[in-house]
Enzyme design. Structure first.
Site, mmCIF file in Angstrom:
data_model
loop_
_atom_site.group_PDB
_atom_site.id
_atom_site.type_symbol
_atom_site.label_atom_id
_atom_site.label_comp_id
_atom_site.label_asym_id
_atom_site.label_seq_id
_atom_site.Cartn_x
_atom_site.Cartn_y
_atom_site.Cartn_z
ATOM 1 N N HIS B 36 0.827 -1.162 -0.034
ATOM 2 C CA HIS B 36 -0.103 0.089 -0.009
ATOM 3 C C HIS B 36 0.927 1.205 0.141
ATOM 4 O O HIS B 36 1.345 1.724 1.119
ATOM 5 C CB HIS B 36 -0.928 0.156 1.256
ATOM 6 C CG HIS B 36 -1.779 -1.161 1.250
ATOM 7 N ND1 HIS B 36 -1.330 -2.363 1.793
ATOM 8 C CD2 HIS B 36 -3.150 -1.312 1.099
ATOM 9 C CE1 HIS B 36 -2.433 -3.465 1.603
ATOM 10 N NE2 HIS B 36 -3.354 -2.568 1.448
ATOM 11 N N THR B 39 -1.004 6.067 0.633
ATOM 12 C CA THR B 39 -1.093 6.680 1.864
ATOM 13 C C THR B 39 0.159 7.157 2.530
ATOM 14 O O THR B 39 0.190 8.062 3.133
ATOM 15 C CB THR B 39 -1.906 6.003 2.875
ATOM 16 O OG1 THR B 39 -3.123 5.573 2.040
ATOM 17 C CG2 THR B 39 -2.268 6.723 4.029
ATOM 18 N N LEU B 126 -9.711 -2.417 10.155
ATOM 19 C CA LEU B 126 -9.877 -1.168 10.275
ATOM 20 C C LEU B 126 -10.668 -0.824 11.499
ATOM 21 O O LEU B 126 -11.664 -1.678 11.989
ATOM 22 C CB LEU B 126 -10.412 -0.502 9.104
ATOM 23 C CG LEU B 126 -9.295 -0.656 7.927
ATOM 24 C CD1 LEU B 126 -9.986 -0.295 6.660
ATOM 25 C CD2 LEU B 126 -8.194 0.292 8.323
ATOM 26 N N ASN B 196 -8.713 11.450 2.463
ATOM 27 C CA ASN B 196 -8.252 11.676 1.056
ATOM 28 C C ASN B 196 -9.196 11.236 0.077
ATOM 29 O O ASN B 196 -8.946 11.196 -1.152
ATOM 30 C CB ASN B 196 -6.849 10.848 0.953
ATOM 31 C CG ASN B 196 -6.966 9.208 1.093
ATOM 32 O OD1 ASN B 196 -8.238 8.662 0.951
ATOM 33 N ND2 ASN B 196 -5.995 8.542 1.641
ATOM 34 N N HIS B 279 -4.004 2.868 -3.427
ATOM 35 C CA HIS B 279 -4.027 2.705 -2.425
ATOM 36 C C HIS B 279 -3.500 1.027 -2.091
ATOM 37 O O HIS B 279 -2.762 1.117 -1.114
ATOM 38 C CB HIS B 279 -5.686 2.399 -1.836
ATOM 39 C CG HIS B 279 -6.076 1.942 -0.612
ATOM 40 N ND1 HIS B 279 -6.282 2.579 0.382
ATOM 41 C CD2 HIS B 279 -5.706 0.603 -0.207
ATOM 42 C CE1 HIS B 279 -6.599 1.812 1.439
ATOM 43 N NE2 HIS B 279 -6.292 0.492 1.084
ATOM 44 N N ARG B 374 -21.656 -16.419 37.961
ATOM 45 C CA ARG B 374 -21.260 -14.916 37.737
ATOM 46 C C ARG B 374 -21.507 -14.431 39.089
ATOM 47 O O ARG B 374 -20.594 -13.350 39.168
ATOM 48 C CB ARG B 374 -22.396 -14.529 36.859
ATOM 49 C CG ARG B 374 -23.912 -14.515 37.446
ATOM 50 C CD ARG B 374 -24.765 -13.785 36.631
ATOM 51 N NE ARG B 374 -26.394 -14.128 36.974
ATOM 52 C CZ ARG B 374 -27.258 -13.493 37.033
ATOM 53 N NH1 ARG B 374 -26.811 -12.038 36.650
ATOM 54 N NH2 ARG B 374 -28.619 -13.705 37.464
ATOM 55 N N GLU B 437 -20.351 -3.107 22.882
ATOM 56 C CA GLU B 437 -19.362 -4.223 23.103
ATOM 57 C C GLU B 437 -17.977 -4.283 22.260
ATOM 58 O O GLU B 437 -17.044 -4.837 22.726
ATOM 59 C CB GLU B 437 -20.169 -5.760 22.823
ATOM 60 C CG GLU B 437 -21.475 -5.904 23.723
ATOM 61 C CD GLU B 437 -22.462 -5.243 23.054
ATOM 62 O OE1 GLU B 437 -22.583 -4.425 21.779
ATOM 63 O OE2 GLU B 437 -23.787 -5.146 23.811
ATOM 64 N N PHE B 463 -23.067 -12.185 23.162
ATOM 65 C CA PHE B 463 -22.702 -10.950 22.477
ATOM 66 C C PHE B 463 -20.967 -10.940 22.234
ATOM 67 O O PHE B 463 -20.732 -9.864 21.802
ATOM 68 C CB PHE B 463 -23.305 -9.791 23.258
ATOM 69 C CG PHE B 463 -24.489 -9.755 23.171
ATOM 70 C CD1 PHE B 463 -25.543 -10.090 22.090
ATOM 71 C CD2 PHE B 463 -25.421 -9.546 24.103
ATOM 72 C CE1 PHE B 463 -26.850 -9.905 21.848
ATOM 73 C CE2 PHE B 463 -26.728 -9.519 24.074
ATOM 74 C CZ PHE B 463 -27.418 -9.706 22.901
ATOM 75 N N HIS B 487 -24.321 -15.495 31.579
ATOM 76 C CA HIS B 487 -25.348 -16.095 30.760
ATOM 77 C C HIS B 487 -24.921 -16.953 29.776
ATOM 78 O O HIS B 487 -25.233 -16.799 28.432
ATOM 79 C CB HIS B 487 -26.210 -14.720 30.399
ATOM 80 C CG HIS B 487 -26.714 -13.798 31.557
ATOM 81 N ND1 HIS B 487 -26.159 -13.285 32.505
ATOM 82 C CD2 HIS B 487 -28.104 -13.577 31.737
ATOM 83 C CE1 HIS B 487 -26.771 -12.639 33.187
ATOM 84 N NE2 HIS B 487 -28.108 -12.948 32.979
ATOM 85 N N HIS B 499 -30.659 -14.476 22.479
ATOM 86 C CA HIS B 499 -29.668 -14.052 23.775
ATOM 87 C C HIS B 499 -28.856 -15.464 24.159
ATOM 88 O O HIS B 499 -28.119 -15.354 25.269
ATOM 89 C CB HIS B 499 -30.291 -13.541 24.770
ATOM 90 C CG HIS B 499 -30.530 -12.101 24.519
ATOM 91 N ND1 HIS B 499 -31.349 -11.605 23.560
ATOM 92 C CD2 HIS B 499 -30.645 -10.944 25.343
ATOM 93 C CE1 HIS B 499 -31.420 -10.375 23.499
ATOM 94 N NE2 HIS B 499 -31.003 -9.893 24.517
#
Lengths: 694, 694
Positions: B36, B39, B126, B196, B279, B374, B437, B463, B487, B499
């Site tokens: 690249h 940049t 990214l 850019n 790029h 928990r 999260e 999650f 959980h 969930h």
């Protein structure tokens, strides 16, 4: 475009119905002992307005093509929707509300599509619903373009409504989707954001102080704020103001609309209002009784619905029937005037593929130099574009790498967004998601949920991680979404370990209901696409190579008999056989060539090996035992699996006596041939493992 | 707080060094044939300013505690950093630049921490870098609070600098993190956004038209724009303007700063500038030659660095040494004045735990009613808080559910952000991530990278999908981050399939270098936390139950001998044995109780079963073969594994003759006991499987 009537008709009965809705929500949670009452109580006026005054829908026909779509992005507040479905006369009874969150109920903890009539989408994981709705709004535009691009008004115009919570706007996926929605000028989208300043950790000010309205303005949205907390006498649910905002949103045709509605959660519960507790816990009998008293309901009775209230709200059925009839007329006129599009409509609605569609598919001659499977996938998309207008998609800024752009097709973009490389068309078909993999995943779900088109989206396989919550929801909702995940191993080379998937094939295979397909050559890629397109109730992930892979001969060639590529659809097949094999070599994707080469090495040593190409373990597991045993004979215990990823899951295939050539660590930055060599994923390693196994 | 000098000293040599940097980048990519360049060319002035004029750093000591931190969020532009490391005199030679992206090189495709001196963080995926930097900025404040909370100026004040690209600001994770950074008033953070308008699909206008500056203002950031494209004579790299912006950012103490720098990618390459091609592809010999001519460099030579240029840039070493010496003095004065904090400093810097720290850990009496793991985890955190000030963390808006708040500890928050439930302290230790999260995961990485504290973060296990890209990077970077994922199964009950994790344990075990720990009871939870805290080079995931789990007796009890909970650290152990067992029952977490119960059922039928609790497969795999065979004897082929998730991976443990009690589909909304029963995850199913296996 469906629009909101000019004048709000709001009676005492409407107000009573809203209070009824609040108490039904509180009672339902209290009965089961857990759930989320607060938002359902305070948002009852907003949801009631939508279902009774704003949306075009027909409770008697939840699948009516002309309906507005509704997405409850804050799925935990499922009662917000269930209660309105009940009041409006969908197939939802009081008994269903009473069995909230219990085994087999129509009313699960979070709304589930295909389970509860009137629920368009399974929500709960926050942020997804907003992004799904962006996909629905895009699908609606594409549908209009397919069937009726020219007319001023069309039976295919409808709006998408969302109710969202603090969590929804905090999640990054909704930001990504909102940015794209602004860019795409989705004037058919209205998001109501319930700004109640309470989430599970109570006052959202502990973590959240940004200006949501200004942020959405920065995305190019049309933003309105309605503050019910600002009244002279304290909290006042000004339904007229919210109504006006809905109407202004519907009148806005080239910007998505955000309505920031400032509420007090659990209103008007005297003690529970404005508390984190009311978000996710039952209010308790005393608090509910106090609320009932306040609202003039009998404090000692639950699930009270007065006859005149339900009679009033059930008039939604009549309005729905009338709207449906009017639409039928409009639709009939369109049908008569547009026989070709009507044929397409009928085909897509039936999820039927056109006769002879597979004739368009390419085939590849055997070649040692070969073709990258991502290139073959791109060829398929270009070949199918004219035949299957329902197939559309794009990439998260990696179109050239993912080969997701069918040749000669316009981009789905406002024409003024055309760039030097991409021609925009309001009704185009090449999607540009930007560097927003997660929103891409959720938008693909929204498109598939809306129907009738078939969306696909591409990125590097390693970035499937960014999309994973959406992929899971595609599998859970049985949505025919296709992922084009290229650069599927250390074979991507120099970009190094951050870009090289190692654990991804295994971790994706872990998702129930997702087919993970890793074709070994160009012809398997074609067959894989065919099989994927023929499925309508499962998502599929194509894992495709960056690097060229040899195109294998098929049938009799080079003194061997090669299995037919069409067997790809069976998930695994004998690519190269041996009489009475000593060992079975199983491989996927780019490693099949290593198995083929190892077979040659073994043959020179007097060992006979069968090569099984196994592009899709899920498809193979769906075959009958007879076929499976014919491919991997139970009596041949000597087996080797080779895949450039973690071994997790391969023991099931090779058994105790088998060996697995895998990669149990992250990759490195170097050219791919060097990496395969350094990491010991080679034909000679396969051959050595075969000896071990025998 | 380190600050930017008042006047920019900019000479012809500086300008020449910048052009040298551009050409080194172009040459390096050209030599390897991929990478690249664009940049790195156009951002050379911005990066050069940072490394030569703005940041406090010492090329001779990349780990100096007083340094400013630098994060290249756009990791694909690794040459932006590598070239500056070379110019400034870090251990980076021209030969390293010449071996870019090749096996074993100091210069991999994307920057890798622990690999290249001067690289603080592994970037590439990214958006992560911005969020990592937010974590670093938070860690810097916490560090200041631990060592030196009172003084006006401190050796522990430093800034965090980020260079970010279009992709970084498009990704949702950076939006989440930026929102939190504004909320947290992270005045020590400066993000340079290279606007850019080019990404891989060329003109970003195909997908991206939001107002990034306005969006960050909505987050509460201090935003400046420097436009190099707006000059009267076309493009003009106004370094003074950028310098002024850096200085203004450093002067801003209570808002994070965004500098939007409008550039033209690949400037000044005559044809490649402002193209998507520049790029991610080598420019080609002709284009590089033309660029060299334009800049007055010999067109036919590569990797040219003039002597006076390198002598000039290497003066960074002298400035670094001087700054370091000044800091040493400041640090010495602090040390002398703060003996207690200095002791803490020494301990944390050595990653040493205090003597007797485990004395604080709770133990639990045997109990059938039991304790949710928990809850035990929350007890551990409360117990350790006074003993281990380095341990801090919080939840993504599920603190009460994840039990992540140690009792009596203040929140890490600007005091004016205190809420009714949480008292804020600028240097507090309870983190509130909001419903974000993904940013939580990336921020945890940034905190761990910054050191010396030990961060943890909680959400529901399902999650973990939202955080997965960050979890992978924690594993890749060997960061001691702890996930508190509660959980952990269908045991969460009524919230339903969205969930309920099903595939998560398997898919997390697939990540190399991540320890997945699922304790069976409260005492295993304590032992698990102990083992996790004692590790300093791996992330660990605790999978914890919502529901109560029996606390098992230990030692001799009820006529049985129960394995000691301390054996948790070995990953698996014999919880309950049998003489010469007919079958081995292996279970994790909440399913261990089913194995214990099944053992009783089997005993009544004359079958003797051993119960193995296997809280962490990764730890078990690190034991020697002798121990492993002592737990699961090779000669006992009859085995059953039980876990409330997909079976993927369990065949390795149970072998061909074994049986697996698992869940191969999504869950449902109902109380958890009903779900276990409906889905056949029961003691009697385990017993039946044992019979099958024998």
């Amino acid at each position: 475009m469906s629009s909101v009537p000019a004048v709000l008709d709001w009676s005492e009965l409407d107000a009573r119905a809203v209070d009824t809705a609040r108490l039904l929500a509180a009672d339902a949670v209290q009965k089961v002992g857990n759930g989320h009452p607060g938002t359902a109580m305070s948002l009852a006026p907003a949801a009631y307005l939508l279902y009774q005054k704003v949306m075009r829908h027909d409770p008697a026909d939840p699948h009516w093509a002309g309906r507005d779509r509704f997405v409850l992005s804050c799925g935990h507040s499922s009662l917000t929707q269930y209660v309105q479905l009940y009041l409006a006369g969908y197939p939802m009874g009081l008994d269903d509300l009473k069995s909230l969150r219990t085994w087999g109920a129509q009313t699960p903890g979070h709304p589930e599509v295909h389970h509860t009539p009137g629920v368009e989408v399974t929500t709960g994981p926050l942020g997804q619903g907003i992004a799904n709705a962006v996909g629905m709004a895009m699908a609606a535009r594409r549908e209009r373009g397919l069937y009726d691009p020219e007319s001023q008004e069309s039976p295919f115009d409808h709006r998408v409504y969302v109710i969202a919570s603090d969590g929804d706007v905090q999640e990054g996926v909704s930001g990504e989707a909102a940015s794209l929605a602004g860019h795409q000028q989705l004037g058919n989208l209205t998001v109501l954001y319930d700004d109640n300043k309470i989430s599970i950790e109570d006052d959202t000010d502990v973590a959240f102080s940004e200006d949501v309205a200004a942020r959405h303005e920065a995305y190019g949205w049309h933003v309105q704020t309605v503050d019910w907390t600002g009244g002279a006498d304290g909290y006042a649910e000004d339904v007229q103001a919210l109504w006006d905002a809905y109407a202004a949103a519907a009148a806005e045709t080239h910007r998505p609309s955000l309505i920031v509605l400032r509420t007090i959660i659990a209103w008007p519960a005297p003690n529970a209002q404005n508390t984190g507790g009311s978000h996710g816990s039952a209010l308790g009998d005393d608090e509910i009784a106090a609320t009932k008293e306040l609202l003039g309901f009998p404090a000692d009775r639950s699930f009270v619905v007065e006859d005149d209230v339900i009679a009033h709200t059930r008039s939604a059925r009549d309005r729905g029937a009338a709207a449906h009839a009017a639409w039928d007329e409009q639709f009939g006129a369109w049908r008569a005037a547009s026989p070709e599009q009507a044929e397409l409509y009928d085909r897509l609605t039936a999820r039927r593929l056109p006769d002879g569609w597979t004739d368009a598919l390419p085939t590849y001659e055997a070649s040692e130099k070969g073709v990258a499977t991502r290139v073959a996938s791109g060829d398929v998309l270009s070949a199918l574009a004219p035949v299957l207008p329902e197939l559309w998609g794009g990439s998260a800024d990696l179109a050239g790498s993912n080969n997701t752009t069918p040749k000669g097709q316009p981009s789905f973009l406002p024409p003024e967004r055309s760039t030097g490389k991409f021609q925009g068309d309001w009704y185009g078909r090449v999607l540009h998601f930007g560097i927003r993999e997660h929103a891409m995943g959720s938008i693909l779900n929204g498109i598939a949920l809306h129907g009738p088109t078939r969306p696909y989206g591409g990125t590097f396989l390693v970035f499937s991680d960014y999309m994973r919550p959406a992929v899971r929801l595609a599998a859970l909702q049985q949505l025919p979404v296709t992922y084009v995940w290229t650069h599927d191993s250390i074979g991507l080379g120099e970009d190094g370990p951050t870009h090289q998937p190692v654990e991804h094939l295994a971790s994706l295979r872990a998702i129930p209901g997702l087919d993970v397909v890793r074709p070994a050559d160009a012809n398997e890629t074609v067959a894989a696409w065919q099989a994927v397109v023929e499925q309508t109730e499962r998502p599929a992930a194509l894992a495709l190579s960056r690097q060229n892979l040899p195109v294998f001969p098929r049938g009799d060639a080079d003194g061997e008999t090669w299995g037919d590529a069409s067997l790809t659809a069976r998930g695994a097949y004998v690519l190269l056989d041996a009489d009475d094999p000593d060992v079975v070599l199983v491989a996927t994707g780019s490693e099949v060539q290593l198995a083929v080469e190892a077979r040659g090495l073994l043959a020179a040593e007097g060992v006979s090996a069968r090569v099984v190409s196994m592009p899709c373990r899920e498809w193979f597991e769906r075959q009958d035992a007879g076929y499976r045993d014919s491919v991997i004979p139970p009596q041949v215990r000597a087996r080797v699996a080779v895949e450039a990823g973690v071994s997790l899951g391969w023991r099931d295939v090779v058994g105790d006596a088998g060996r697995i050539i895998s990669l149990e660590h992250f990759g490195a930055s170097a050219d791919f041939a060097r990496l395969y060599d350094e990491f010991g994923i080679t034909a000679s390693a396969v051959a050595a493992a075969a000896h071990d196994s025998i």
